[in-house]
Each structure stands twice: as C-alpha cells, then as structure tokens.
Design a protein around this motif. Structure first.
Motif, short mmCIF file in Angstrom:
data_model
loop_
_atom_site.label_atom_id
_atom_site.label_comp_id
_atom_site.label_asym_id
_atom_site.label_seq_id
_atom_site.Cartn_x
_atom_site.Cartn_y
_atom_site.Cartn_z
N ALA A 280 0.83 -1.21 0.00
CA ALA A 280 0.00 0.00 0.00
C ALA A 280 0.86 1.26 0.00
O ALA A 280 0.59 2.22 -0.74
CB ALA A 280 -0.94 -0.01 1.21
N CYS A 281 1.92 1.26 0.82
CA CYS A 281 2.80 2.43 0.87
C CYS A 281 3.60 2.58 -0.44
O CYS A 281 3.87 3.70 -0.88
CB CYS A 281 3.75 2.32 2.05
SG CYS A 281 2.93 2.44 3.65
N THR A 282 3.94 1.45 -1.05
CA THR A 282 4.64 1.50 -2.33
C THR A 282 3.77 2.11 -3.40
O THR A 282 4.22 2.91 -4.22
CB THR A 282 5.08 0.08 -2.73
OG1 THR A 282 5.91 -0.46 -1.71
CG2 THR A 282 5.85 0.10 -4.04
N ILE A 283 2.49 1.74 -3.41
CA ILE A 283 1.56 2.30 -4.39
C ILE A 283 1.41 3.80 -4.19
O ILE A 283 1.45 4.59 -5.16
CB ILE A 283 0.20 1.59 -4.28
CG1 ILE A 283 0.30 0.13 -4.75
CG2 ILE A 283 -0.87 2.32 -5.10
CD1 ILE A 283 -0.90 -0.72 -4.41
N LEU A 284 1.28 4.24 -2.95
CA LEU A 284 1.14 5.67 -2.66
C LEU A 284 2.36 6.45 -3.11
O LEU A 284 2.25 7.52 -3.73
CB LEU A 284 0.90 5.88 -1.16
CG LEU A 284 -0.46 5.43 -0.62
CD1 LEU A 284 -0.49 5.59 0.90
CD2 LEU A 284 -1.59 6.25 -1.26
N SER A 285 3.56 5.95 -2.81
CA SER A 285 4.76 6.68 -3.20
C SER A 285 4.98 6.64 -4.70
O SER A 285 5.55 7.58 -5.28
CB SER A 285 5.98 6.11 -2.46
OG SER A 285 6.20 4.76 -2.79
N SER A 286 4.54 5.58 -5.37
CA SER A 286 4.63 5.54 -6.84
C SER A 286 3.77 6.63 -7.46
O SER A 286 4.18 7.31 -8.41
CB SER A 286 4.18 4.17 -7.36
OG SER A 286 5.01 3.14 -6.91
N LEU A 287 2.56 6.82 -6.91
CA LEU A 287 1.67 7.85 -7.44
C LEU A 287 2.21 9.25 -7.15
O LEU A 287 1.95 10.19 -7.92
CB LEU A 287 0.28 7.69 -6.83
CG LEU A 287 -0.48 6.41 -7.22
CD1 LEU A 287 -1.78 6.31 -6.44
CD2 LEU A 287 -0.75 6.38 -8.72
N ALA A 288 2.96 9.42 -6.06
CA ALA A 288 3.51 10.74 -5.72
C ALA A 288 4.86 11.00 -6.37
O ALA A 288 5.39 12.11 -6.27
CB ALA A 288 3.67 10.85 -4.20
N SER A 289 5.44 9.99 -7.03
CA SER A 289 6.81 10.12 -7.54
C SER A 289 6.95 11.21 -8.60
O SER A 289 7.99 11.87 -8.69
CB SER A 289 7.28 8.79 -8.12
OG SER A 289 6.52 8.45 -9.26
N GLU A 290 5.90 11.42 -9.40
CA GLU A 290 5.99 12.42 -10.47
C GLU A 290 6.20 13.82 -9.90
O GLU A 290 7.08 14.56 -10.32
CB GLU A 290 4.73 12.36 -11.33
CG GLU A 290 4.81 13.19 -12.61
CD GLU A 290 4.20 14.57 -12.46
OE1 GLU A 290 4.38 15.39 -13.37
OE2 GLU A 290 3.55 14.81 -11.42
#
Length: 411
Positions: free
Chosen positions: A50-60
């Motif tokens: 879940a945290c990986t998905i959130l940080s992936s979406l914020a990476s841009e």
C-alpha cells in the motif's frame, strides 16, 4: 562521467531487488520469534504494498521538484532506515510501523529510476538493469540463509542489507552532480524505427511542459494509458502468481516431489533474470513493441506446456522455465516505451501510475488465485496464468492500435 553514472544506476537497481525477498526468506523464523501466526506475513506485505503504491503515485511530483537523483538517494536512504528498524524490532506492531517507510522508499525510487532510464538510455540498458534487479532479489535470500544458518539471526540479515543500502545512499548523494552534467546515450535509431508511429503520436500526447505537474486524472485521460495500465497489471499478476504458487501446483497437481518443484520454481525467477540479460543484446534491433508481443506469446506457450495432461512432468517443468524466459522482456519494454508512446512531458506521471498498477497486480492476483484454487482446485493454475496473458496481450495490442490511429490522424 557517463560510465560512472551508469555504473551507479546499475548498482541502484541491485539495491531495488535486495529488500524484495527478505520478508519471504526470513518469515518462517521471524513469525515464531515475534509470536505471531504465519498468516501475519500477509498483513505486513499489504502495508508495504500500500505504501509503495502511494509513493509511486507521488513520484511524479517529487521527481519534478527535486530531480531523479535526489529522489533516488532519499528513497534508498529511507529504505536503509526501515531495514535497520526491522533489525531492531522485537514486536510485530513495531515491524508494521517500519514497513511504512519500507514501502514508501521502494515505490518512489522504482518510478524515478525507471523513468530516468526510459528517457535517457537505450532499450538494452533497461533490460540489463532489470536483470540486475533480479540479481539483487536472488542475493538477499542467501544473506538471510547465511544469517540463520550461522545463528546470527534474522535481524542481522536485515542489518547487513540496511548497511549496504546506507553505503549506496552515500554514493548516490555524492553522484548528484552527475545526474545533471552527464549527456545520456540516445536510443539507437533501429530501436526508434520500430516505434516510429508511437513516437510520432507521442508528440501530440505530450501536452505538458517538462516542468509542469501532470495530475492523476490528466494522465489517465491520455489515449492509451488505461490499456497500458491493464497490461502492466496483468503481467505483474501472472509473475507474482507464478513465483508464489508454481511449486505448490507442481506438487499437488502434477505429482512432482517437493525438492524438484522448489528448484524449478526458483528457476522461473532465474529465467526472468537471464532472459532480461539476453534480451538486452537485441532489444534495440527488435523494439519494445515486438518484445512485449513475443514475451506474452512465449509465456502463453509455457502455460500450455504446464497444462498439458500427459504423464511425464518434464514438459510442465520446461514450460515453467519457458514462461520465465518469456516474462523477461515485458516489464522493461513497457517502461522503456512509455516516453515514446505518451511523450517525455507525461512519462514520469504515467510511469508512476504504471508502478502503482504493477504493485496492485502483484498484491491482489496471488491471494485471488489462492481463494479460487481452494474452491476449484490447484489444476486452475495454468489457466489462471493464461487468462492474465490474454489480458496483457490484448491490452498491449489495443495500445498499439490507438497509437497507430493517432499517428494516421496527425498525418
């Protein structure tokens, strides 16, 4: 300077793989020491995912503000801190708290590095770099095994990997000036020619300036983004399901002894690693589109070999290896083709969403198969894999049709 930065990026990809197999390798001992049931591993991995998905979406947004080098260095440092936290945890609750930075660091660095390589390096490097990820994922279980067999304990394994990540963080911080000064290698013309229609179409899709933030809703409205997300979901779903359930299928449905099944199940991951290394030698000539198409077709052939109801198990074992080799180029090729399909101004946002979609697939597909197999039987395994192959291939071909139509309209 070019060679130095490239070497650092290769080492960074090894570091991406290092933490990925640690929980699975150490959990048989960890859960007993922590006094929790074996099933609690699912809760821990869900927090990380879940945290990986959130940080992936914020990476841009993070990458546009701080740059790929800084995001990579900070994320690896965050992962190092989480691993050191794991090594000092004496309760499952504390472990769950450290799983939050564990996942946050993994998602951001994955998206930032993949986009940087997709923009600046040829397709062969994308395949070789992901092969190095497989190397890292293969090394960490050996470190855990060494720690357990020498009575150092599982915390020492996390500490060793954490120290490696900390050293890499220092190297990445020292290399920050290189990320702006080095002139990256342009993709070979042969690789571009294979994607000429996609490249032309991407110019129309690149409606944002390189320094302009692309929101999630803006990104998913770009023609072709939904199909590529579904293709990524399908690939990562079949990969994670194969890694988790192939050994159980071979034992329960095909009568293979447990030791042989475990060996060939590990060869699926080895096949991905070796396949990506080999794909790097011809990726520039073939092009990303054909690598994805042939990759899914090869996985389909492997699934058929696994499913054939014949007495000998040799075909099923070989089919598992072939499925691993076919899986090899799909992930790198989807990532590398993203700037060509959607434009450089959109690529960081879309790759971040692709990473999130990948983690959703790898998180949900294996437990879904577990539930279905408990209801219908383990014989469902090759059919389940084939369904994900069909979805991935259909979505990737849908993307190609969308881009061809877009190119024709622009002409």
């Amino acid at each position: 300077m070019y060679s130095l930065l490239l070497s650092i990026i290769y080492i960074a990809f090894v570091s991406l793989g290092l933490p990925d197999s640690l929980v699975g390798a150490g959990w048989p001992v960890m859960h007993a020491d922590l006094g929790v049931p074996v099933s609690c591993a699912g809760m821990l991995t869900m927090i990380i995912a879940a945290c990986t998905i959130l940080s992936s979406l914020a990476s841009e947004r993070l990458t546009r503000r701080f740059g790929a080098g800084m995001v990579t260095a900070f994320s690896v440092g965050l992962t190092a801190a989480a691993l050191m936290g794991f090594s000092t945890s004496h309760s499952f609750l504390v472990l769950c708290l450290w799983a939050i930075p564990y996942g946050l660091g993994a998602g951001a660095v994955d998206a930032a590095l993949n986009n940087y390589v997709a923009l600046h390096y040829a397709a062969r490097h994308m395949n070789w770099l992901h092969s190095f990820w497989g190397l890292g994922a293969s090394i960490s279980p050996f470190i855990m095994s060494f720690a357990l067999s020498t009575d150092l304990g599982w915390p020492r394994a996390y500490r060793i990997i954490g120290l490696i990540q900390a050293v890499l963080t220092v190297c990445l911080l020292a290399s920050l000036p290189l990320w702006k000064k080095v002139n990256p290698e342009p993709p070979r013309r042969s690789s571009i020619s294979k994607e000429s229609t996609s490249s032309d179409a991407s110019k129309a899709d690149s409606t944002h300036r390189p320094d302009e933030h692309v929101t999630l809703m803006q990104a998913v409205r770009i023609p072709g983004v939904i199909p590529v997300l579904l293709a990524f979901f399908a690939y990562c779903g079949l990969e994670a399901t194969s890694m988790l359930w192939s050994s159980t299928y071979l034992v329960s449905s095909r009568g293979v002894d447990a030791a042989t099944a475990a060996a060939f199940a590990s060869l699926f991951l080895l096949g991905i690693t070796v396949g990506r290394f080999l794909a790097g030698f011809f990726a520039d000539r073939i092009g990303d589109r054909l690598l994805i198409r042939y990759g899914f077709a090869t996985v389909a052939a492997g699934a058929v070999m696994i499913a054939l109801p014949i007495q000998t198990t040799v075909l099923a074992l070989a089919g598992l290896m072939i499925a691993g080799l076919g899986s090899a180029p799909i992930y790198p090729a989807i990532i590398h083709s993203t700037p060509l399909h959607f434009g450089e101004g959109n690529s960081q946002a879309i790759i971040g969403i692709e990473m999130a979609s990948a983690y959703v697939g790898s998180t949900l597909a294996p437990p879904l198969f577990g539930a279905l197999s408990a209801w219908l039987g383990m014989w469902l395994f090759p059919i389940y894999i084939a369904l994900f192959v069909a979805l991935g291939l259909a979505m990737s071909e849908s993307l190609n049709r969308i881009k061809r139509r877009s190119a024709v309209r622009k002409d």
